[in-house]
Every structure is written in C-alpha cells, then in structure tokens.
Design a protein around this motif. Structure first.
Motif, PDB file in Angstrom:
ATOM      1  N   LYS A 247     -23.979 -18.585 -32.212  1.00 41.06           N
ATOM      2  CA  LYS A 247     -24.928 -19.345 -31.407  1.00 41.06           C
ATOM      3  C   LYS A 247     -24.285 -19.585 -30.052  1.00 41.06           C
ATOM      4  N   THR A 248     -25.021 -19.329 -28.993  1.00 39.72           N
ATOM      5  CA  THR A 248     -24.466 -19.554 -27.662  1.00 39.72           C
ATOM      6  C   THR A 248     -24.899 -20.922 -27.146  1.00 39.72           C
ATOM      7  N   ILE A 249     -24.279 -21.334 -26.053  1.00 38.59           N
ATOM      8  CA  ILE A 249     -24.656 -22.604 -25.433  1.00 38.59           C
ATOM      9  C   ILE A 249     -25.207 -22.343 -24.035  1.00 38.59           C
TER      10      ILE A 249
ATOM     11  N   ARG B 164     -33.788 -12.122 -26.327  1.00 38.46           N
ATOM     12  CA  ARG B 164     -32.627 -11.335 -26.759  1.00 38.46           C
ATOM     13  C   ARG B 164     -32.950  -9.858 -26.859  1.00 38.46           C
TER      14      ARG B 164
ATOM     15  N   VAL C 230     -27.469 -27.026 -24.450  1.00 48.35           N
ATOM     16  CA  VAL C 230     -28.381 -26.745 -25.556  1.00 48.35           C
ATOM     17  C   VAL C 230     -27.788 -25.607 -26.371  1.00 48.35           C
ATOM     18  N   VAL C 231     -27.727 -25.806 -27.657  1.00 48.80           N
ATOM     19  CA  VAL C 231     -27.209 -24.786 -28.563  1.00 48.80           C
ATOM     20  C   VAL C 231     -28.389 -23.954 -29.069  1.00 48.80           C
ATOM     21  N   ASP C 232     -28.169 -22.664 -29.243  1.00 51.56           N
ATOM     22  CA  ASP C 232     -29.227 -21.804 -29.789  1.00 51.56           C
ATOM     23  C   ASP C 232     -29.777 -22.384 -31.080  1.00 51.56           C
ATOM     24  N   GLY C 233     -31.102 -22.376 -31.205  1.00 48.66           N
ATOM     25  CA  GLY C 233     -31.732 -22.829 -32.437  1.00 48.66           C
ATOM     26  C   GLY C 233     -32.289 -21.643 -33.199  1.00 48.66           C
ATOM     27  N   GLU C 234     -33.504 -21.811 -33.695  1.00 47.76           N
ATOM     28  CA  GLU C 234     -34.062 -20.734 -34.526  1.00 47.76           C
ATOM     29  C   GLU C 234     -34.392 -19.482 -33.701  1.00 47.76           C
TER      30      GLU C 234
ATOM     31  N   VAL D  60     -34.695 -16.652 -28.911  1.00 48.84           N
ATOM     32  CA  VAL D  60     -34.023 -17.811 -29.485  1.00 48.84           C
ATOM     33  C   VAL D  60     -34.645 -19.053 -28.890  1.00 48.84           C
ATOM     34  N   VAL D  61     -34.980 -19.983 -29.754  1.00 46.27           N
ATOM     35  CA  VAL D  61     -35.564 -21.246 -29.303  1.00 46.27           C
ATOM     36  C   VAL D  61     -34.436 -22.265 -29.157  1.00 46.27           C
ATOM     37  N   ASP D  62     -34.537 -23.126 -28.159  1.00 44.61           N
ATOM     38  CA  ASP D  62     -33.538 -24.181 -27.982  1.00 44.61           C
ATOM     39  C   ASP D  62     -33.336 -24.949 -29.283  1.00 44.61           C
ATOM     40  N   GLY D  63     -32.078 -25.177 -29.615  1.00 42.51           N
ATOM     41  CA  GLY D  63     -31.757 -25.981 -30.785  1.00 42.51           C
ATOM     42  C   GLY D  63     -31.255 -27.345 -30.365  1.00 42.51           C
ATOM     43  N   GLU D  64     -30.190 -27.797 -31.014  1.00 44.24           N
ATOM     44  CA  GLU D  64     -29.698 -29.152 -30.723  1.00 44.24           C
ATOM     45  C   GLU D  64     -29.090 -29.246 -29.326  1.00 44.24           C
ATOM     46  N   THR D  65     -29.090 -30.436 -28.794  1.00 50.62           N
ATOM     47  CA  THR D  65     -28.498 -30.708 -27.483  1.00 50.62           C
ATOM     48  C   THR D  65     -27.180 -31.438 -27.703  1.00 50.62           C
TER      49      THR D  65
END
Lengths: 225, 225
Positions: B201-203, A206, B212-216, A212-217
């Motif tokens: 949070k973007t996808i 960014r 995948v949704v943005d995580g931390e 930003v690390v991948d979060g939930e799917t």
C-alpha cells in the motif's frame, strides 16, 4: 474564440459565490439540456453548495495524485476528459503541470483556448469517470453520456462539474514542453470546494481499469508543507 | 563528476539481476556503514529479492501519485529526499516529470549529475519517509538518520533503496523548465521490483504531515491503458 451564436448567458438567479459571474465570458454548455425539468432548482442547490477554496490550499487536493476530470470549451462546445498525469509545480500561485495527449480530443481545445477546469471527483463517481474515459468528445457529448452536470465558471469558459467536490479554474501559462511532451503548465485562477462533501475519498489509477480508493488517513510529525 | 577517491567498487559477491553492475560507475554510498555486522548477508538477501520490472509497467507505480523517495549521488556522497510532485509523461520509454525545488539540497546534485533513483516506499515506511523529509542532506547523512539501506544501481551512481518495493533508475532528459519551475523530465532507464512485497500500500501526501494510505482496489471496465 467562440461562435457568437453559442454564447449562452446564464441568468443570475442565484446569489453567493458566483455573484461576479462573467456571463459574457461563459460559453454555451447547453445547461438546459442537462437540467430538463428542475434546471433552476438544481443549479441553485449545486451552486449554493460551492464555496471558494483558498488558492494556497489547492496543492492538498492534487498532491495525493487523484484521478481528475479536465473540462474545456472550444468553439462553443464543452468537453471533458479523465486525467491522471498531473503534478503540482508551485504552491502559490498554484501551478499544475499536466499531460494532455494530442490523441485526446481535448488537446486542440486546451491549446487553442489556453484554459480548462480541473475537477476532482470522489470515489462515488468512479463509474462516471470511467464512462468519460471510455468515449471521445469527437463522437458524443460526454457530459450527457456520463450524466455529469456542467456549471459556469467565474473566470473562464470551461465549465465546472457540479458533482465533483472540487473545481479549479485554470489558465495555461507555459507551453514550451507541449510540442515534444504534450505537457502544459497551468495556473489555478480560482478554486471551488463543495462543503457538503466532507471527507471525500479520491481514486487513483493503477492502469487498465484498476483503481485504488483512499483508505485510512495518518498524521505524522512532518515539517514539510 | 565524482572525486576519484570516493569511487567505491562494490564486489560482485552476488549473482542474479545485478550481474551487469557497473562497479566503476557506482559511487561510494558507504554501504559498509549501513551493514555493520551482516553486510554481505543483508546485501545478498536484499538483492536477491529484487527483480527487473518491464519499463512498460512503470506508469502503474507512479500514476496513482504515491509519495516517493529520490536519491542522488554527487561528489561521492549519496543523498535522499521525499517527493510528491511528480507525474508520468510518457509510457515507453517511461518519462516522468518531477519538481525538485532549488531549496532542496538534492537540486544541485540532480542538476549536475543528471541522474537519480525514484524509490517507492510502502506505507510501513511512512515514519522513515517523514524522517527523510524532516532533515537535510546539508547537515546529516539521511540514509543513516532514517535507517535506509542504499544499494548499488545498475546504470547510474545514485543508489537504490533496499526497503522500497520499487526502484527506478532515471536520467534527466529535459531541463528547459528547470530555471523557471525547478521541473525536470526524467527517463526511466531500469526498473526494479521487490517481489516479496506483494501488495504494497502506498501513501499519498495531503499536506502538513497528513497522509492517505491506499484503501480498497476496484476494477472497472476501462478502455484506458
């Protein structure tokens, strides 16, 4: 393209997916420097963990926009840079557009050799990725600086990166936008996947060191491929 | 470029960032259809929430590879599609390369009008994004189908999307790779940001409806911009 002295044939003491490794095509990335004590063991285990990925699946790796590493090999010297400016252009054969700035040391190598590897690191490698981005191949051996392990490719001289969960061997197929935009279009010739890294989370830049690390799917009923 | 009859001047009953709205340049997206009862109120509140974003910050939005929406307006008819194949090409002025397939209904509009809006949706809009991707502007009004709210742009006819946290007004500046790769290079003329959506949070699309949704967020000592 490479100095004769620098061609470093890699012995075939492994079976499996790299069976058809073209040793004559593999330029010296001084692999012995990176595996000082357990060279053959590391290479075997790393190579054994790599499986070929169908080319039609490549877009699933790059379309989400992960930070990637780009390796080149020019005049017998391998180099690696970080890259976030890339996009898929076609599914099959997989085509990728990417911007490699002429300010980057890798630019000359990519333009001259017309080949590179795109390696996709998981989040655990974020510190190495930033280290690679913070130094230049003009001054240092970036593989050594970042503690990354080059491995021979099958089709090209640019090395794979053992620690990355995917590696794509690419050839430049379009250069019309290089002079004005530093934009290359690559064709992925061969794709490799480390099946031991099962659900790797990728990182997305960014700006200014924020990732930003991948979060939930999530899974939605989409008709898009 | 547009049928005279379709030009629909949008009244200036709002102040603020859209003050210099060029009404003559704004084609009819039938905004009244989307705000049946509280038209002016919705528009005012949506417009009031939009602030100009410095062009130099645009790359921070697109570099991480989010799924975006692309709007066009051709012959008085607005349309919108989903897009994941895009990359930054230059910081300032911000240039973006994107692939809009000739199979997409938006292709003809983009090629003819040479302008579009890139709108960036947060994860809450994922269902709308997929709805937009699952139908074609050939058959339906996609804004209506997805329940998205078009808003007038300042520089071009393609509408902004009120629900998206960022909107980029773009002009096509490079078409040499359109015939072969459906690849356009756009210049971002104007960028808008909804300050009420603070940490969207973007996808990121992984293919076949998997996102995948943005995580931390992590911060590392990077020298890269």
């Amino acid at each position: 393209m490479f100095h004769e002295e620098s061609i470093h044939a890699v012995p075939h003491h492994h079976g499996g997916v790299y069976g058809r490794l073209r040793t004559a095509y593999y330029c010296n990335v001084q692999a012995h420097d990176y595996y000082p004590d357990d060279y053959s063991k590391s290479r075997r285990s790393a190579l054994g963990a790599v499986k070929e990925l169908p080319l039609a699946d490549v877009y699933r790796l790059l379309e989400p926009g992960p930070v990637v590493l780009l390796t080149t090999c020019h005049k017998g010297r391998a180099n690696v840079m970080t890259m976030s400016w890339h996009t898929m252009v076609e599914f099959t054969p997989p085509l990728v557009a990417c911007v490699v700035s002429r300010a980057d040391y890798s630019f000359a190598a990519l333009r001259a050799t017309r080949e590179c590897v795109i390696a996709v690191p998981a989040a655990e490698l974020a510190l190495k990725v930033v280290k690679i981005g913070n130094c230049s191949g003009r001054e240092v051996d970036k593989f050594e600086t970042a503690g990354s392990t080059p491995l021979p490719s099958e089709c090209i001289a640019s090395p794979l990166i053992a620690e990355c969960f995917a590696n794509l061997e690419c050839r430049v197929v379009e250069t019309r936008l290089v002079n004005k935009y530093d934009l290359f279009v690559l064709e992925v010739l061969k794709a490799w996947r480390d099946p031991l890294q099962r659900n790797p989370k990728t990182i997305h830049h960014r700006g200014n060191g924020i990732f930003v690390v991948d979060g939930e799917t999530i899974r939605l009923k989409s008709r898009m491929p």
